[in-house]
Scaffold this motif. Structure first.
Motif, PDB file in Angstrom:
ATOM      1  N   THR A  75       0.994  -1.316   0.130  1.00 51.77           N
ATOM      2  CA  THR A  75       0.044  -0.016   0.134  1.00 51.77           C
ATOM      3  C   THR A  75       1.050   1.290  -0.088  1.00 51.77           C
ATOM      4  O   THR A  75       0.680   2.201  -0.812  1.00 51.77           O
ATOM      5  N   LEU A 103       1.125   4.289  -3.014  1.00 57.28           N
ATOM      6  CA  LEU A 103       0.445   5.423  -2.939  1.00 57.28           C
ATOM      7  C   LEU A 103       0.755   6.536  -3.748  1.00 57.28           C
ATOM      8  O   LEU A 103      -0.120   7.183  -4.169  1.00 57.28           O
ATOM      9  N   ILE A 151      -1.527   6.939  -6.955  1.00 55.61           N
ATOM     10  CA  ILE A 151      -2.516   7.634  -6.472  1.00 55.61           C
ATOM     11  C   ILE A 151      -2.615   9.248  -6.580  1.00 55.61           C
ATOM     12  O   ILE A 151      -3.639   9.930  -7.245  1.00 55.61           O
ATOM     13  N   LEU A 208     -11.591   2.681 -10.925  1.00 55.90           N
ATOM     14  CA  LEU A 208     -10.696   3.258  -9.946  1.00 55.90           C
ATOM     15  C   LEU A 208      -9.614   4.012 -10.458  1.00 55.90           C
ATOM     16  O   LEU A 208      -9.178   4.954 -10.332  1.00 55.90           O
ATOM     17  N   VAL A 257      -8.787   7.945 -10.702  1.00 56.43           N
ATOM     18  CA  VAL A 257      -7.536   8.622 -10.407  1.00 56.43           C
ATOM     19  C   VAL A 257      -6.792   9.497 -11.311  1.00 56.43           C
ATOM     20  O   VAL A 257      -6.264  10.429 -11.180  1.00 56.43           O
ATOM     21  N   LEU A 290      -8.529  11.731  -2.600  1.00 64.06           N
ATOM     22  CA  LEU A 290      -7.909  10.380  -3.412  1.00 64.06           C
ATOM     23  C   LEU A 290      -7.202   9.592  -2.357  1.00 64.06           C
ATOM     24  O   LEU A 290      -7.455   8.261  -2.644  1.00 64.06           O
ATOM     25  N   LEU A 291      -6.889  10.002  -1.215  1.00 61.70           N
ATOM     26  CA  LEU A 291      -6.083   9.280  -0.215  1.00 61.70           C
ATOM     27  C   LEU A 291      -7.521   8.444   0.462  1.00 61.70           C
ATOM     28  O   LEU A 291      -7.067   7.304   0.670  1.00 61.70           O
ATOM     29  N   TYR A 313      -8.163   5.732  -1.911  1.00 65.10           N
ATOM     30  CA  TYR A 313      -7.446   4.827  -1.849  1.00 65.10           C
ATOM     31  C   TYR A 313      -7.318   3.856  -0.688  1.00 65.10           C
ATOM     32  O   TYR A 313      -7.323   2.584  -0.540  1.00 65.10           O
ATOM     33  N   THR A 325     -10.158   1.365  -0.827  1.00 66.13           N
ATOM     34  CA  THR A 325     -10.003   0.461  -2.097  1.00 66.13           C
ATOM     35  C   THR A 325      -8.814  -0.065  -2.271  1.00 66.13           C
ATOM     36  O   THR A 325      -8.574  -0.680  -3.440  1.00 66.13           O
ATOM     37  N   GLN A 326      -7.764  -0.004  -1.589  1.00 67.45           N
ATOM     38  CA  GLN A 326      -6.542  -0.177  -1.957  1.00 67.45           C
ATOM     39  C   GLN A 326      -6.307  -1.686  -2.310  1.00 67.45           C
ATOM     40  O   GLN A 326      -5.462  -1.839  -3.274  1.00 67.45           O
ATOM     41  N   PHE A 376      -6.657  -1.717  -5.917  1.00 61.76           N
ATOM     42  CA  PHE A 376      -5.696  -1.095  -6.716  1.00 61.76           C
ATOM     43  C   PHE A 376      -4.751  -2.117  -6.966  1.00 61.76           C
ATOM     44  O   PHE A 376      -3.764  -2.469  -7.998  1.00 61.76           O
TER      45      PHE A 376
END
Lengths: 288, 320
Positions: free
Chosen positions: A112, A116, A119, B231, B235, B297-298, B301, B304-305, B308
């Motif tokens: 993660t 990051l 994103i 997603l 982004v 966005l954070l 994320y 839903t990380q 991704f």
């Protein structure tokens, strides 16, 4: 006979499915692509009556390389950045993927973290962060080596090192997707190959070079392409800024900007071609 | 030292014999304590450096001017100072801008996903002449920089009068030419390729047409691919400032675009206000603005990380 017509019907249906893309490709890619190529040979003036073009042959291109010192300079900067950054991104993402492929706890957490930046990476955000000077490794400027370099800051090499030091985190931030691609590929390597290699007495070090790396080889090419493309279309790129500046200038305008973007496009294609060629030649010699 | 470490491990002893050679790259069987320590140290160290800009941003956005100037205050602000956020909220005109960003991001992302699913299905499940060439072209569009096609598109959009509206994002997406459409088509292609042929045949025997098979069988099974595509699209559309600034002009704005003119807006507001003297821009306010831009966005994320991270796996580019 009936079989054939069924087949034909099916392929017609298939074509219907991709039809939106075909139309879009013609309308938004192929035609604009050729139109901008056409514009790049024209002097474009925007008049109240519409767009007026006069054919000037290669003048835009000559101007780009002959008169526009800023452009060639920025191309050089871009070229330097890409030569330095792309190998760093590839190697870094490979190392991180190898680390994460160990039996580490919190692997999900680390994945993660390393993903990051994908994103949040956008021109203005990076710009703000660069402004604050947080894109270099914390307190690296206090080191003596770096200071001597800064004070003797002349020449290509010194400039490269300084660029690297000041933007290292930003460069690394481009590696999120690549890490995951490598990681996925690593997890697909069959354990049996390692076991066989171990029985034959291979050390871990040898395993990496003779098993892991060759298996990752196709992914290295994929990542190479992905990295070069994303890096070159990022909006803070000096060449892109220059193209954008020229687009709305009255004295140069669309024609010149089109020529610039075509030069840039060709340059990226050449870089892609050469780097993929180089790495596959090396790869074939070693791993085939 | 190393042999001692090896002993306390429960694993296979012969494994650890030539431990000295077992460097970082020993992908398999590197279970030694030393090794573990090195791996974690590296991960945490690199992770910190990696996140350093974000930590800095978070810390500065909460600092008052006194804290920023005070060299003794390093990471943790002396008081929880939320004024920066208040100022940044008003400079960004947060809520309306946020709404607009959501509008020009979610809509094209949704359309792009739908179209990519249709096109990807077409490429994966059917055979027709020049399919290979067309698919090659799909992938080739990935390397074309948007700058090359942008000027003609701008002229074209101007002609049909959709500049300054969300249509200038939607229209290319509708025809599979949105931001990184090639990747999404590839994701769906890989996904639909994996569906067993027998399912389709069974449906055909029951008299279902191709469109129905697609809608009632393929789509419900493509859940993961749909979420991933949406997603990523979301982004990427959110972070797209270059096309947005040109296509939207002054008619519409997004959070990243507002961040781009943050300082200018701030100065304008404080001049106009007249009595707002004394408040000038500082790092704290700018960092708060940056934070607010990426905050949505954070949050997305963090929720839903999983998608991704799995998305890259699912895309199938990592071999099969």
């Amino acid at each position: 006979m009936k079989q054939l017509s069924m087949k034909n019907r099916k392929s017609m249906t298939g074509f219907m499915f991709i039809l939106p893309w075909v139309i879009g490709f013609l309308l938004f890619t192929a035609v604009p692509l050729s139109y901008s190529l056409y514009l790049s040979f024209q002097d474009v003036r925007i008049t109240p009556a519409g767009i007026q073009t006069t054919f000037i042959s290669f003048e835009n291109y000559e101007y780009a390389f002959g008169m526009d010192a800023l452009f060639t300079q920025k191309l050089l900067i871009f070229f330097r950045e890409i030569v330095v950054s792309v190998p760093i991104i590839i190697v870094f993402s490979l190392i991180i993927a190898l680390l994460l492929n160990q039996k580490v706890r919190f692997r999900m957490f680390f994945r993660t973290v390393f993903f990051l930046p994908v994103i949040i990476i956008s021109g203005p955000v990076i710009h703000e962060l660069m402004d604050q000077g947080v894109t270099s490794i914390p307190s690296i400027e206090e080191y003596a080596v770096f200071q001597t370099l800064l004070s003797s800051g002349e020449g290509f090499l010194a400039a490269t090192v300084i660029y690297l030091m000041q933007n290292l985190i930003m460069i690394l931030w481009f590696s999120g997707v690549q890490i995951l691609i490598f990681l996925a590929a690593l997890q697909k390597i069959d354990d049996k190959i390692y076991e066989a290699a171990k029985i034959d007495g291979a050390s871990n070090w040898e395993c990496f070079w003779k098993v892991t790396l060759p298996s990752l080889f196709p992914m290295i090419i994929v990542n190479l392409i992905y990295t070069i493309v994303t890096y070159s279309i990022f909006s803070l790129n000096p060449v892109i800024e220059h193209i954008q500046d020229n687009m709305f200038r009255t004295d140069t305008g669309f024609g010149y900007a089109s020529a610039l973007s075509w030069i840039y496009f060709l340059l990226i294609t050449i870089i892609l071609f050469i780097s993929v060629l180089l790495i596959s030649l090396r790869g074939r010699k070693k791993y085939a | 030292m190393t042999s001692f470490v090896a002993k306390i491990r429960r694993g296979n002893k012969t494994y650890y014999k030539n431990k000295s050679k077992k460097l970082l790259f020993g992908t398999h069987g590197s279970d030694g304590l030393m090794m573990k320590f090195i791996v974690y140290a590296l991960l945490i160290g690199i992770g910190f450096v990696y996140l350093y800009p974000l930590i800095y941003m978070g810390s500065y956005s909460l600092k008052s001017l006194d804290d920023i100037l005070n060299p003794l205050v390093n990471w943790i602000p002396s008081t929880l100072y939320l004024d920066n956020y208040q100022q940044a909220l008003s400079v960004l005109n947060f809520l309306p801008t946020f709404g607009q960003t959501l509008y020009v991001t979610a809509l094209p992302a949704l359309i792009q996903t739908v179209v990519a699913a249709v096109v990807g299905y077409g490429f994966a499940r059917f055979d027709f002449p020049i399919k290979r060439i067309l698919f090659g072209l799909v992938l080739a569009t990935f390397i074309i920089p948007p700058q090359v096609t942008m000027i003609p598109q701008y002229v074209f959009f101007n002609e049909i009068g959709i500049l300054g509206s969300v249509m200038s994002f939607i229209l290319p997406a509708l025809f599979g030419q949105g931001i990184n459409s090639a990747i999404f088509i590839l994701i769906f292609y890989q996904f639909f390729k994996m569906l067993p042929q027998s399912l389709e045949e069974a449906a055909q025997l029951d008299g279902a047409g191709q469109a129905r098979i697609f809608l009632t069988i393929a789509i419900p099974m493509a859940g993961p691919a749909i979420i991933i595509s949406f997603l990523f699209s979301f982004v990427w559309y959110w972070n797209e400032t270059y096309l947005a600034s040109i296509y939207f002009g002054n008619a519409m704005t997004t959070l990243p675009l507002e961040l781009q003119r943050f300082v200018a807006t701030f100065e304008q507001m404080n001049q106009g206000g007249g009595e707002g003297g004394g408040s000038s821009i500082n790092e704290g306010i700018k960092m708060a603005g940056t934070m607010l831009t990426i905050l949505p966005l954070l949050i997305i994320y963090l929720i839903t990380q999983k998608w991704f991270v799995e998305g890259v796996d699912r895309s199938g580019i990592a071999g099969e």
